[in-house]
Design a protein around this motif. Structure first.
Motif, PDB file in Angstrom:
ATOM      1  N   ARG A  26       1.329  -1.059  -0.033  1.00 17.25           N
ATOM      2  CA  ARG A  26      -0.104  -0.242   0.267  1.00 17.25           C
ATOM      3  C   ARG A  26       0.649   1.251   0.178  1.00 17.25           C
ATOM      4  NH1 ARG A  26      -6.135   0.069   2.262  1.00 17.25           N
ATOM      5  NH2 ARG A  26      -6.310  -1.839   1.890  1.00 17.25           N
ATOM      6  N   THR A  46       0.507  -4.195  -3.315  1.00 17.30           N
ATOM      7  CA  THR A  46      -0.506  -3.231  -3.549  1.00 17.30           C
ATOM      8  C   THR A  46      -1.429  -2.675  -2.945  1.00 17.30           C
ATOM      9  OG1 THR A  46       0.308  -3.391  -6.003  1.00 17.30           O
ATOM     10  CG2 THR A  46      -1.300  -1.322  -6.332  1.00 17.30           C
ATOM     11  N   LEU A  47      -2.085  -3.994  -2.776  1.00 18.91           N
ATOM     12  CA  LEU A  47      -3.639  -3.750  -2.085  1.00 18.91           C
ATOM     13  C   LEU A  47      -3.352  -3.957  -0.497  1.00 18.91           C
ATOM     14  CD1 LEU A  47      -5.428  -6.146  -3.538  1.00 18.91           C
ATOM     15  CD2 LEU A  47      -5.048  -4.327  -4.499  1.00 18.91           C
ATOM     16  N   GLU A 187     -12.004  -8.471   3.936  1.00 16.94           N
ATOM     17  CA  GLU A 187     -10.892  -7.501   3.161  1.00 16.94           C
ATOM     18  C   GLU A 187     -11.813  -6.162   2.834  1.00 16.94           C
ATOM     19  OE1 GLU A 187      -8.120  -8.138  -1.163  1.00 16.94           O
ATOM     20  OE2 GLU A 187      -9.571  -9.969   0.200  1.00 16.94           O
ATOM     21  N   TYR A 192     -12.056 -10.462  -2.241  1.00 21.59           N
ATOM     22  CA  TYR A 192     -11.844 -10.323  -4.106  1.00 21.59           C
ATOM     23  C   TYR A 192     -12.468 -12.373  -3.933  1.00 21.59           C
ATOM     24  CZ  TYR A 192      -8.603 -11.254  -7.532  1.00 21.59           C
ATOM     25  OH  TYR A 192      -7.106 -10.778  -8.835  1.00 21.59           O
ATOM     26  N   HIS A 221      -5.385  -8.203   4.631  1.00 25.72           N
ATOM     27  CA  HIS A 221      -5.491  -7.662   3.016  1.00 25.72           C
ATOM     28  C   HIS A 221      -6.068  -6.625   4.118  1.00 25.72           C
ATOM     29  CE1 HIS A 221      -4.131  -9.575   0.315  1.00 25.72           C
ATOM     30  NE2 HIS A 221      -4.553 -10.343   0.542  1.00 25.72           N
ATOM     31  N   TYR A 280      -8.268  -0.928  -5.581  1.00 27.27           N
ATOM     32  CA  TYR A 280      -9.720  -2.148  -5.224  1.00 27.27           C
ATOM     33  C   TYR A 280     -10.850  -1.794  -6.648  1.00 27.27           C
ATOM     34  CZ  TYR A 280      -8.113  -4.894  -1.295  1.00 27.27           C
ATOM     35  OH  TYR A 280      -7.678  -5.647  -0.622  1.00 27.27           O
ATOM     36  N   VAL A 283     -10.432  -4.920  -8.809  1.00 27.47           N
ATOM     37  CA  VAL A 283     -10.242  -5.834  -8.102  1.00 27.47           C
ATOM     38  C   VAL A 283     -11.784  -5.823  -8.187  1.00 27.47           C
ATOM     39  CG1 VAL A 283     -10.597  -7.094  -5.551  1.00 27.47           C
ATOM     40  CG2 VAL A 283      -8.731  -6.010  -6.021  1.00 27.47           C
TER      41      VAL A 283
END
Length: 297
Positions: A26, A46-47, A187, A192, A221, A280, A283
């Motif tokens: 992040r 990245t998440l 999450e 996800y 996450h 996201y 996602v």
């Protein structure tokens, strides 16, 4: 921006007594493996990803082994420097970003539910040949069904098998602390979807999980700030249920399926259970496509 080395941006947090969190990712504009699509950056770094260790005296239980061998070595070194001499591992489920560091703990007991063990064995070739590869894949050496009670020093632990996010989830309950380590069953910003054909069953187990006694939730996450501050409250489950139900409604509502995440999740984010995080969006788009594709099979 220079690509950092694996493990170099790890942040250690202490979200609850006897609990360490190993958080990475992040970081705006930063990828740690490749600019090309890959599971490590796109599904984890990245998440934002945090794995955990429960520690009491010389004993530790590691909940997931993180996204690379350097990350796992950081975890092990941290625990050894604290005086831990006995370590065990619990795998929350079979996905790459939770088992990539298993080799670092190959001399330890690695615990998983039977479905996780089977999924890893079945997917070994794909995992070892992935981008990045996890090779050799070290498999669990202790398997349980449904639930398992453990202690870490004097701290009681309950492992519970659930079908949320994946068919083989294992969540970790610390009953005395009122704390749930949720893996990927919950999450932030949104779940996800990895098994879209099973979303209705996932809702059943979300309901079952909400009947248990705990006050705080630590996901794998989520927001660094939320995890560092002690995790999420129980409304996290309600937010996840609401998002899944709305995803299922996309099958009958084409206009709903076209919405971006900020619009689609506006009512959910307004509750403050979870927060909108721009990465996201990808996602969510993938989630909607997966749900619609599963409906057309």
């Amino acid at each position: 921006m220079t690509k950092p080395s694996l493990g170099s941006t790890m942040r250690l947090v202490r979200p609850a007594p006897n609990v360490l969190g190993f958080y990475d990712g992040r970081i705006e504009g930063v990828r740690i493996w490749s600019h090309e699509p890959n599971w490590l950056d796109d599904g984890a770094y990245t998440l934002g990803i945090c794995t955990y260790a429960i520690v009491d005296g010389s004993q530790a239980l590691v909940y997931d082994t993180h996204i690379s061998l350097p990350h796992a070595r950081f975890i092990r070194k941290t625990l050894e420097e604290m005086g831990v001499t006995s370590m065990r591992v619990v795998l929350s489920h079979w996905h790459d970003d939770h088992i990539a560091g298993n080799e670092v703990f190959k001399d330890c007991e690695i615990i998983a539910n039977r479905l996780t063990a089977l999924a890893l064995e079945r997917s070994r070739a794909d995992i070892e040949g992935g981008n990045p590869p996890i090779k050799p894949l070290v498999l669990p050496n202790r398997v349980f069904d449904n639930s398992l009670s453990l202690t870490v020093g004097a701290v009681p632990i309950e492992l519970h098998q659930v079908e949320i996010h994946s068919h083989d989830g294992t969540v970790l309950l610390m009953p005395d602390a009122g704390l749930l380590l949720a893996g990927d069953t919950l999450e932030d910003s949104v779940t996800y979807v990895s098994e879209p054909e099973r979303l209705s069953e996932h809702l059943v187990d979300l309901g079952r999980m909400s009947s248990w006694q705990f006050d705080r939730i630590l996901p794998n996450h989520g927001s660094f700030e939320a995890i560092e501050a002690g995790g999420y409250d129980r409304s996290f489950i309600d937010a996840t249920e609401a998002y899944v139900r709305k995803l299922l409604a996309c099958r009958q509502d084409p206009d709903l399926a076209k919405q971006d995440l900020r619009t689609f999740g506006a009512e959910i984010f307004a509750t403050t259970a979870t927060e909108y995080f721009a990465p996201y969006e990808a996602v969510h788009r993938r989630n909607v496509e997966a749900v619609l594709a599963a409906n057309n099979k």
